[in-house]
Design a protein around this motif. Structure first.
Motif, PDB file in Angstrom:
ATOM      1  N   SER A 212      -4.520   4.847  -6.340  1.00  0.00           N
ATOM      2  CA  SER A 212      -3.589   4.437  -5.288  1.00  0.00           C
ATOM      3  C   SER A 212      -2.143   4.655  -5.735  1.00  0.00           C
ATOM      4  O   SER A 212      -1.808   4.479  -6.908  1.00  0.00           O
ATOM      5  N   ALA A 213      -1.316   5.020  -4.752  1.00  0.00           N
ATOM      6  CA  ALA A 213       0.121   5.152  -5.026  1.00  0.00           C
ATOM      7  C   ALA A 213       0.704   3.841  -5.534  1.00  0.00           C
ATOM      8  O   ALA A 213       1.713   3.817  -6.241  1.00  0.00           O
ATOM      9  N   ILE A 214       0.017   2.751  -5.181  1.00  0.00           N
ATOM     10  CA  ILE A 214       0.513   1.421  -5.544  1.00  0.00           C
ATOM     11  C   ILE A 214       0.540   1.224  -7.069  1.00  0.00           C
ATOM     12  O   ILE A 214       1.341   0.475  -7.604  1.00  0.00           O
ATOM     13  N   LYS A 215      -0.344   1.941  -7.767  1.00  0.00           N
ATOM     14  CA  LYS A 215      -0.444   1.754  -9.218  1.00  0.00           C
ATOM     15  C   LYS A 215       0.736   2.356  -9.984  1.00  0.00           C
ATOM     16  O   LYS A 215       0.895   2.095 -11.176  1.00  0.00           O
ATOM     17  N   TYR A 216       1.500   3.222  -9.335  1.00  0.00           N
ATOM     18  CA  TYR A 216       2.543   3.961 -10.051  1.00  0.00           C
ATOM     19  C   TYR A 216       3.924   3.562  -9.540  1.00  0.00           C
ATOM     20  O   TYR A 216       4.288   3.917  -8.411  1.00  0.00           O
ATOM     21  N   GLU A 217       4.668   2.887 -10.363  1.00  0.00           N
ATOM     22  CA  GLU A 217       5.941   2.327  -9.884  1.00  0.00           C
ATOM     23  C   GLU A 217       6.880   3.387  -9.325  1.00  0.00           C
ATOM     24  O   GLU A 217       7.509   3.199  -8.280  1.00  0.00           O
ATOM     25  N   GLU A 218       6.950   4.507 -10.023  1.00  0.00           N
ATOM     26  CA  GLU A 218       7.877   5.575  -9.599  1.00  0.00           C
ATOM     27  C   GLU A 218       7.499   6.105  -8.209  1.00  0.00           C
ATOM     28  O   GLU A 218       8.362   6.545  -7.444  1.00  0.00           O
ATOM     29  N   ILE A 219       6.211   6.040  -7.905  1.00  0.00           N
ATOM     30  CA  ILE A 219       5.742   6.478  -6.589  1.00  0.00           C
ATOM     31  C   ILE A 219       5.913   5.340  -5.582  1.00  0.00           C
ATOM     32  O   ILE A 219       6.463   5.518  -4.501  1.00  0.00           O
ATOM     33  N   ARG A 220       5.450   4.164  -5.973  1.00  0.00           N
ATOM     34  CA  ARG A 220       5.459   3.006  -5.078  1.00  0.00           C
ATOM     35  C   ARG A 220       6.860   2.705  -4.527  1.00  0.00           C
ATOM     36  O   ARG A 220       7.006   2.343  -3.366  1.00  0.00           O
ATOM     37  N   LYS A 221       7.878   2.888  -5.349  1.00  0.00           N
ATOM     38  CA  LYS A 221       9.215   2.464  -4.929  1.00  0.00           C
ATOM     39  C   LYS A 221       9.819   3.348  -3.842  1.00  0.00           C
ATOM     40  O   LYS A 221      10.849   3.020  -3.271  1.00  0.00           O
ATOM     41  N   ARG A 222       9.150   4.487  -3.537  1.00  0.00           N
ATOM     42  CA  ARG A 222       9.659   5.395  -2.502  1.00  0.00           C
ATOM     43  C   ARG A 222       8.588   5.715  -1.452  1.00  0.00           C
ATOM     44  O   ARG A 222       8.683   6.683  -0.725  1.00  0.00           O
ATOM     45  N   CYS A 223       7.534   4.883  -1.459  1.00  0.00           N
ATOM     46  CA  CYS A 223       6.332   5.291  -0.724  1.00  0.00           C
ATOM     47  C   CYS A 223       5.915   4.316   0.386  1.00  0.00           C
ATOM     48  O   CYS A 223       6.013   3.103   0.230  1.00  0.00           O
ATOM     49  N   PHE A 224       5.426   4.888   1.485  1.00  0.00           N
ATOM     50  CA  PHE A 224       4.715   4.125   2.517  1.00  0.00           C
ATOM     51  C   PHE A 224       3.222   4.311   2.203  1.00  0.00           C
ATOM     52  O   PHE A 224       2.710   5.421   2.319  1.00  0.00           O
ATOM     53  N   VAL A 225       2.569   3.251   1.801  1.00  0.00           N
ATOM     54  CA  VAL A 225       1.140   3.339   1.476  1.00  0.00           C
ATOM     55  C   VAL A 225       0.370   2.802   2.684  1.00  0.00           C
ATOM     56  O   VAL A 225       0.586   1.666   3.121  1.00  0.00           O
ATOM     57  N   ILE A 226      -0.534   3.634   3.195  1.00  0.00           N
ATOM     58  CA  ILE A 226      -1.142   3.322   4.481  1.00  0.00           C
ATOM     59  C   ILE A 226      -2.657   3.224   4.368  1.00  0.00           C
ATOM     60  O   ILE A 226      -3.307   4.071   3.740  1.00  0.00           O
ATOM     61  N   SER A 227      -3.215   2.160   4.961  1.00  0.00           N
ATOM     62  CA  SER A 227      -4.674   2.029   4.970  1.00  0.00           C
ATOM     63  C   SER A 227      -5.149   1.590   6.352  1.00  0.00           C
ATOM     64  O   SER A 227      -4.346   1.242   7.216  1.00  0.00           O
ATOM     65  N   SER A 228      -6.474   1.664   6.540  1.00  0.00           N
ATOM     66  CA  SER A 228      -7.039   1.378   7.863  1.00  0.00           C
ATOM     67  C   SER A 228      -8.295   0.530   7.735  1.00  0.00           C
ATOM     68  O   SER A 228      -9.200   0.869   6.971  1.00  0.00           O
ATOM     69  N   PHE A 229      -8.357  -0.556   8.477  1.00  0.00           N
ATOM     70  CA  PHE A 229      -9.591  -1.358   8.491  1.00  0.00           C
ATOM     71  C   PHE A 229     -10.713  -0.614   9.204  1.00  0.00           C
ATOM     72  O   PHE A 229     -11.876  -0.940   9.040  1.00  0.00           O
ATOM     73  N   GLY A 230     -10.332   0.367  10.011  1.00  0.00           N
ATOM     74  CA  GLY A 230     -11.337   1.156  10.733  1.00  0.00           C
ATOM     75  C   GLY A 230     -12.357   1.795   9.813  1.00  0.00           C
ATOM     76  O   GLY A 230     -13.548   1.838  10.113  1.00  0.00           O
ATOM     77  N   LYS A 231     -11.871   2.293   8.669  1.00  0.00           N
ATOM     78  CA  LYS A 231     -12.762   2.989   7.729  1.00  0.00           C
ATOM     79  C   LYS A 231     -13.527   1.990   6.873  1.00  0.00           C
ATOM     80  O   LYS A 231     -14.709   2.129   6.625  1.00  0.00           O
ATOM     81  N   THR A 232     -12.816   0.956   6.422  1.00  0.00           N
ATOM     82  CA  THR A 232     -13.397   0.024   5.456  1.00  0.00           C
ATOM     83  C   THR A 232     -14.449  -0.878   6.095  1.00  0.00           C
ATOM     84  O   THR A 232     -15.411  -1.265   5.453  1.00  0.00           O
ATOM     85  N   TYR A 233     -14.251  -1.195   7.389  1.00  0.00           N
ATOM     86  CA  TYR A 233     -15.159  -2.149   8.033  1.00  0.00           C
ATOM     87  C   TYR A 233     -15.959  -1.548   9.186  1.00  0.00           C
ATOM     88  O   TYR A 233     -16.435  -2.284  10.061  1.00  0.00           O
ATOM     89  N   HIS A 234     -16.088  -0.232   9.205  1.00  0.00           N
ATOM     90  CA  HIS A 234     -16.903   0.460  10.229  1.00  0.00           C
ATOM     91  C   HIS A 234     -16.448   0.109  11.645  1.00  0.00           C
ATOM     92  O   HIS A 234     -17.262  -0.129  12.530  1.00  0.00           O
TER      93      HIS A 234
END
Ligand code: GLN
Length: 386
Positions: A212-234
């Motif tokens: 995940s981009a969240i794990k990398y500070e240099e990435i996280r500080k400039r990043c929109f990290v996007i997820s969807s419950f649609g995939k995770t919960y069918h």
């Protein structure tokens, strides 16, 4: 009266086209990515309960606090970073809305945006809608890996944004730590923003860790990290997702969100605020889908198709280059009509004409659906050759 099209080259998305064709001709639909098995009854019960309890009015604009709080804890549990749910998390109406908002608040006329092709089909039109110029980089066939030297060369003074997606739709490739570190090297000391499309974060196989981009500070500080419950919960039809971004980015993101949808449907947010607490539901997802991938692979091995690697997502690519010279779209349409199985031609996810003779199958299906598809392929084997 004539409306001047803002997207003159855009037609109807391939997912609607192929699902409609599948329905029309009665084909087994392994094209559009959605599960055909039921969602958890407990989750449905929680939505019903919220509706019956009168939770039927607007939710708070950034999302229900209880839901954002549990997403923050889930984020820490999975990626070791506890976001501030008040300033860094926004609940949205599906990952699609989040991607739209993130592009809208970063891209202006003349900005360049790097995307990796094959690319999920909503990136390009939205970038163009806001006057951005798409700079596509082809992933290297057949592993769909990134040539980081090429990325370095394509970055210019005008590069405003890079959009990436791991696990990757449609290829099933996943980025490794070395990819993330290459990205870190390229963006540090720049003003480049990032969108990390992680809707398949929990659909990843063979014990590979999701980078995940969240794990990398240099990435996280400039990043929109996007997820969807649609995939995770069918529940793709619920259109529920979220965006994690630093407070300054979230502030701009919400300005778009509040005038786009304002807020996301309330009873489902109440339900998910409870349901996401159950860690085993998302932690068991890799095993759940890996079993499906493996069984579907075995089934496909009985057919003349050649299988490509699938490390994540619920998509399996196959090559038919030894069977036919037909282009991917024609081949996929003919297969739907003559064999009775609908797939997605991967060529539609490229701006530059690219035809590797590859089709995408969705295996988020009940075994009987997958078996029905394979049975049709085996029964009509001669139609695969043309
Ligand atoms: N993401 C899904 C897919 O790749 C489809 C989403 C949609 O139909 N808009 O098939």
């Amino acid at each position: 009266m004539q409306l001047h099209s803002k997207l003159p080259h855009v037609g109807t998305t391939i997912f609607s086209v192929m699902s409609a064709l599948a329905n029309e001709v009665g084909a087994v639909n392994l094209s559009q990515g959605f599960p055909d098995f039921p969602a958890d009854t407990e989750m449905i019960h929680l939505v019903t309960k919220a509706m019956q309890n009168g939770q039927n009015q607007y939710a708070p604009m950034p999302g229900l606090p209880a839901l954002r709080e549990i997403i923050a804890h889930k984020t820490e549990r999975c990626y070791g970073y506890l976001p501030d749910w008040n300033t860094e998390l926004t609940v949205v109406s599906g990952a699609s809305e989040a991607i739209f908002n993130a592009i809208a608040c970063t891209v202006s006329q003349g900005d360049e945006v790097i995307i990796f092709e094959p690319a999920y089909d909503l990136y390009l039109p939205v970038i163009e809608l806001f006057g951005g110029k798409v700079v596509p980089i082809s992933l290297q066939f057949p592993a769909y890996s990134v040539n980081w030297e090429e990325v370095k060369q394509k970055i210019s003074e005008k590069t405003k944004l890079i959009i990436f997606n791991t696990p990757h739709n449609p290829s099933g490739a996943v980025w490794q730590q070395k990819d993330m570190l290459s990205l870190v090297e390229l963006v540090k000391n720049t003003n480049i923003f990032l969108i990390s499309d992680e809707v398949y974060e929990h659909i990843i196989f063979d014990k590979i860790a999701h980078e995940s981009a969240i794990k990398y500070e240099e990435i996280r500080k400039r990043c929109f990290v996007i997820s969807s419950f649609g995939k995770t919960y069918h529940t793709t039809g619920w259109k529920l997702g979220y965006c994690l971004a630093p407070a300054e980015l979230t502030k701009e993101f919400r300005k778009i969100h509040q005038f786009n949808t304002f807020s996301t449907n309330t009873p489902m947010q109440y339900a998910m605020a409870e349901f996401v607490k159950q860690e085993d539901k998302y932690l068991s997802l890799p095993d759940f889908y890996q079993e499906r991938r493996d069984k579907f692979k075995k089934m496909l091995q009985e057919t003349p198709f050649e299988l490509l690697d699938c490390k994540g997502t619920y998509f399996q690519l196959v090559s038919y280059k030894h069977l036919s010279n037909e282009n991917e779209s024609d081949y996929a349409i003919r297969l739907t009509k003559e064999v009775g199985v609908a797939t997605i031609p991967v060529s539609v996810f490229y701006q530059k004409p690219t035809d590797n003779k590859v089709l995408r199958f969705c295996f988020a299906k009940q075994y009987q659906t997958l078996e029905a598809g394979i049975e049709r392929i085996l029964k009509n084997k001669e139609k695969l050759y043309k």
